[in-house]
Motif scaffolding. Structure first.
Motif, PDB file in Angstrom:
ATOM      1  N   ALA A 166      -4.096  -3.785 -23.072  1.00 34.54           N
ATOM      2  CA  ALA A 166      -2.661  -3.579 -22.851  1.00 34.54           C
ATOM      3  C   ALA A 166      -2.383  -3.191 -21.401  1.00 34.54           C
ATOM      4  O   ALA A 166      -1.426  -3.686 -20.782  1.00 34.54           O
ATOM      5  CB  ALA A 166      -2.125  -2.514 -23.800  1.00 34.54           C
ATOM      6  N   ALA A 170      -0.329  -5.414 -18.742  1.00 37.28           N
ATOM      7  CA  ALA A 170       0.824  -4.852 -18.033  1.00 37.28           C
ATOM      8  C   ALA A 170       0.670  -5.031 -16.524  1.00 37.28           C
ATOM      9  O   ALA A 170       1.629  -5.347 -15.812  1.00 37.28           O
ATOM     10  CB  ALA A 170       0.981  -3.374 -18.385  1.00 37.28           C
ATOM     11  N   SER A 171      -0.559  -4.851 -16.035  1.00 41.88           N
ATOM     12  CA  SER A 171      -0.822  -5.050 -14.605  1.00 41.88           C
ATOM     13  C   SER A 171      -0.609  -6.511 -14.218  1.00 41.88           C
ATOM     14  O   SER A 171      -0.060  -6.812 -13.151  1.00 41.88           O
ATOM     15  CB  SER A 171      -2.261  -4.623 -14.268  1.00 41.88           C
ATOM     16  OG  SER A 171      -2.463  -3.261 -14.586  1.00 41.88           O
ATOM     17  N   ALA A 173       1.400  -8.630 -15.774  1.00 41.49           N
ATOM     18  CA  ALA A 173       2.837  -8.896 -15.837  1.00 41.49           C
ATOM     19  C   ALA A 173       3.546  -8.365 -14.586  1.00 41.49           C
ATOM     20  O   ALA A 173       4.434  -9.026 -14.030  1.00 41.49           O
ATOM     21  CB  ALA A 173       3.428  -8.266 -17.095  1.00 41.49           C
ATOM     22  N   PHE A 174       3.147  -7.181 -14.135  1.00 35.22           N
ATOM     23  CA  PHE A 174       3.768  -6.613 -12.935  1.00 35.22           C
ATOM     24  C   PHE A 174       3.447  -7.466 -11.711  1.00 35.22           C
ATOM     25  O   PHE A 174       4.317  -7.700 -10.861  1.00 35.22           O
ATOM     26  CB  PHE A 174       3.276  -5.179 -12.715  1.00 35.22           C
ATOM     27  CG  PHE A 174       3.802  -4.556 -11.446  1.00 35.22           C
ATOM     28  CD1 PHE A 174       5.108  -4.091 -11.377  1.00 35.22           C
ATOM     29  CD2 PHE A 174       3.009  -4.461 -10.312  1.00 35.22           C
ATOM     30  CE1 PHE A 174       5.607  -3.537 -10.206  1.00 35.22           C
ATOM     31  CE2 PHE A 174       3.494  -3.903  -9.138  1.00 35.22           C
ATOM     32  CZ  PHE A 174       4.797  -3.440  -9.085  1.00 35.22           C
TER      33      PHE A 174
END
Length: 360
Positions: A166, A170-171, A173-174
């Motif tokens: 996760a 998230a990294s 996606a950023f």
């Protein structure tokens, strides 16, 4: 000593062979490599399998002594950094010498090769800081960065592998949302493999390694059919329906997140679908009866020296094609002889290690 998993070695060997072929632009054999039949290619396989291997090789060290495990990974990363520097110097020497002998400036005009010659001080600093990478020699810098990041992934993954995945997602996606990437210097631009995006493929490999790659599981029927359909659809699109629908891939590419530098989402989906199908179908087990299986596994077992020699040979192949001859016959003969040499080197290393182990 950790027992090796020869299935991983085999597919890593396949990835190394494919990388070698594809790193000779225009090579006729490049037309039959996996990149022509799917949205992903050998780079995804190489990084994913690296993540699997790291989780298996260093997992016990982290569980017993986290600092010792982290130190081992840093030591490995520094070793690969040194290997990358030597490879880069060797490649520049080859292209520089070939350009001087043949008078073909084009050998230094592409892929950032000319910068260290035109501006030695800044070029060398760029190479040392990994901000200047020449074309076809830029996957090891990514691996170095991923190994430095691996301790953090271990800390999360050994607690809960879903948490690790996760955080990695998230990294990713950023990075995709912000457009962040490691910069290039002195030439303007960015890394060919964005480490902030490609860390997700590495984390996916670690995720599977933490899950117990040795433990077989039964394929979920719906998921398997979806993965199989996606893989077939990708092959049809990328191959223009095997040549019967010209322009299909260009039209589809306008709507797909397919960028290699940013590890486009369709590349992730394609690779994971293909890996799921191969794993659940037992395809690798059936390949064991093929005579090339042990030879390919042997090359995958000694991936670093095989990659290094393969990279040098691919540079030689590029030079010969650009300065002397570029024919299908040369492509086939050069690749066949080079692969024979790579296997011979892997076999020699294997025998020496076996002899040292026997003495010990």
């Amino acid at each position: 000593m950790r027992e090796r998993i020869d299935e991983i070695d085999f597919w890593r060997g396949i990835a190394l062979v494919t990388i070698f072929i594809n790193h000779i632009p225009g090579n006729i054999l490049g037309n039959i490599t996996p990149r022509n039949f799917g949205f992903s290619d050998s780079a995804e396989a190489f990084v994913f399998l690296s993540g699997v291997s790291v989780s298996l090789a260093y997992g016990n060290r982290f569980q017993s002594a986290a600092l010792f495990g982290a130190a081992s990974l840093v030591k490995r990363a520094l070793r690969l950094y040194g290997v990358h520097l030597v490879l880069t110097i060797a490649a520049l020497a080859l292209f520089g010498l070939a350009s001087a002998i043949t008078g073909q400036d084009s050998l230094l005009a592409e892929h950032g090769r000319g910068t260290p010659f035109a501006d030695p001080l800044r070029g060398v600093l760029g190479i040392l800081t990994l901000t200047h990478q020449i074309g076809y020699f830029n996957i090891l810098p990514l691996y170095v960065v991923l190994l430095f990041a691996a301790p953090a992934l271990f800390v999360l993954g050994l607690q809960n592998r879903w948490k690790m995945l996760a955080v990695s997602a998230a990294s990713y996606a950023f990075a995709r949302w912000s457009g962040i990437n490691a910069p290039s210097w002195p030439d303007e631009g960015f890394w060919y493999f964005n480490p902030f995006a490609w860390q997700l493929m590495f984390a996916l490999g670690m995720f599977c390694g933490f899950g117990g790659i040795r433990r077989r599981f039964t394929a979920e029927p719906v998921t398997y059919r979806l993965a199989h359909s996606f893989t077939l659809g990708a092959a049809l699109i990328v191959s223009n329906c095997f040549g019967f629908v010209p322009g299909l891939v260009d039209a589809a590419g306008e709507y797909l997140d397919w960028d290699k530098t940013q590890l486009g989402t369709v590349r992730i989906l394609d690779f994971m679908a293909l890996a799921y199908v191969i794993y659940c179908s037992g395809f690798t087990q059936r390949l064991r009866s093929v005579s090339l299986y042990p030879a390919t596994s042997l090359m995958g077992r000694h991936a670093l020296p095989v990659y290094c020699l393969g990279s040098v040979l691919s540079a030689v192949g590029q030079i010969i094609r650009e300065t002397y001859t570029a024919s299908p016959l040369f492509d086939v003969v050069f690749v066949a002889v080079s692969l024979k040499g790579l296997h011979a080197v892997a076999a020699l290393i294997d025998r020496r290690k076996a002899a040292q182990f026997a003495v010990a």
